[in-house]
Design a protein around this motif. Structure first.
Motif, short mmCIF file in Angstrom:
data_model
loop_
_atom_site.label_atom_id
_atom_site.label_comp_id
_atom_site.label_asym_id
_atom_site.label_seq_id
_atom_site.Cartn_x
_atom_site.Cartn_y
_atom_site.Cartn_z
N MET A 1 -28.97 66.47 -61.03
CA MET A 1 -29.62 67.61 -61.02
C MET A 1 -30.15 66.92 -62.39
N GLU A 2 -31.49 67.08 -62.36
CA GLU A 2 -32.48 66.89 -64.07
C GLU A 2 -32.43 67.24 -65.00
N THR A 3 -32.45 66.96 -66.45
CA THR A 3 -32.59 67.42 -66.83
C THR A 3 -33.35 67.10 -68.19
N ILE A 4 -34.32 68.16 -68.51
CA ILE A 4 -35.09 67.88 -69.54
C ILE A 4 -35.03 68.48 -71.00
N VAL A 5 -34.88 67.25 -72.42
CA VAL A 5 -34.78 67.63 -72.98
C VAL A 5 -36.12 67.55 -74.08
N VAL A 6 -36.39 68.51 -74.98
CA VAL A 6 -37.23 68.61 -75.25
C VAL A 6 -37.39 69.07 -77.49
N SER A 7 -37.83 68.59 -78.15
CA SER A 7 -37.89 67.60 -80.02
C SER A 7 -38.75 68.16 -79.81
N GLY A 8 -38.68 68.23 -81.28
CA GLY A 8 -39.76 68.55 -82.55
C GLY A 8 -40.07 70.14 -82.81
N GLU A 9 -41.28 70.72 -83.71
CA GLU A 9 -41.66 71.73 -84.57
C GLU A 9 -41.67 72.42 -83.11
N ARG A 10 -42.21 72.38 -81.97
CA ARG A 10 -42.64 73.10 -81.43
C ARG A 10 -42.06 72.75 -80.01
N ALA A 11 -40.83 72.52 -80.22
CA ALA A 11 -39.80 72.11 -79.05
C ALA A 11 -39.82 74.00 -77.72
N ALA A 12 -39.35 74.89 -78.40
CA ALA A 12 -39.35 76.05 -78.13
C ALA A 12 -40.65 76.21 -76.95
N GLU A 13 -41.80 76.24 -77.67
CA GLU A 13 -42.65 76.05 -76.57
C GLU A 13 -43.15 75.19 -76.28
N LEU A 14 -42.46 74.19 -76.02
CA LEU A 14 -42.51 72.93 -75.10
C LEU A 14 -42.13 73.49 -73.43
N ALA A 15 -40.49 74.59 -73.87
CA ALA A 15 -39.66 74.89 -73.34
C ALA A 15 -40.04 75.58 -72.30
N LEU A 16 -41.09 76.92 -72.97
CA LEU A 16 -41.20 77.90 -72.64
C LEU A 16 -42.40 77.26 -71.49
N ARG A 17 -43.40 76.04 -71.89
CA ARG A 17 -44.50 75.96 -70.75
C ARG A 17 -43.64 75.37 -69.75
N PHE A 18 -42.17 74.64 -69.57
CA PHE A 18 -42.13 73.72 -68.53
C PHE A 18 -41.40 74.73 -67.62
N LEU A 28 -33.38 72.89 -68.96
CA LEU A 28 -34.02 72.40 -70.10
C LEU A 28 -32.87 72.39 -71.63
N GLU A 29 -33.19 72.08 -72.01
CA GLU A 29 -32.36 72.20 -73.47
C GLU A 29 -33.40 71.58 -74.72
N VAL A 30 -33.77 72.92 -75.30
CA VAL A 30 -34.08 72.63 -77.00
C VAL A 30 -33.15 72.05 -77.96
N ILE A 31 -33.43 70.77 -78.25
CA ILE A 31 -33.08 69.89 -79.43
C ILE A 31 -33.63 69.80 -80.53
N PRO A 32 -33.83 70.87 -81.83
CA PRO A 32 -35.33 70.96 -82.57
C PRO A 32 -35.41 69.04 -83.22
#
Length: 72
Positions: A1-18, A28-32
């Motif tokens: 299973m593939e996982t995407i880890v998003v980070s940064g100030e707008r990580a939650a927005e990027l996760a939503l786009r995914f 998806l994992e959001v880790i600021p």
């Protein structure tokens, strides 16, 4: 299973786009914090695998500084 880890100030927005693009939210994992996100990505990467990183220019400079501070 593939996982995407998003980070940064707008990580939650990027996760939503995914999720809008059809990527399952449970993979998806959001880790600021960038250092923590890098560590999580490395932990998820198999021993013979590759970690793909798609940073912005600024994040790339920050990742480079992290790598240098770790002696890589």
């Amino acid at each position: 299973m593939e996982t995407i880890v998003v980070s940064g100030e707008r990580a939650a927005e990027l996760a939503l786009r995914f999720t809008y693009a059809g990527f399952p939210a449970e993979q998806l994992e959001v880790i600021p914090d960038l250092r923590e996100a890098l560590d999580r990505g490395l932990a998820l990467t198999p021993a013979a695998g590759e970690l793909g990183v798609l940073p912005t220019y600024t994040a790339m400079l920050d990742l480079r500084a992290i790598a240098v501070s770790r002696g890589l």
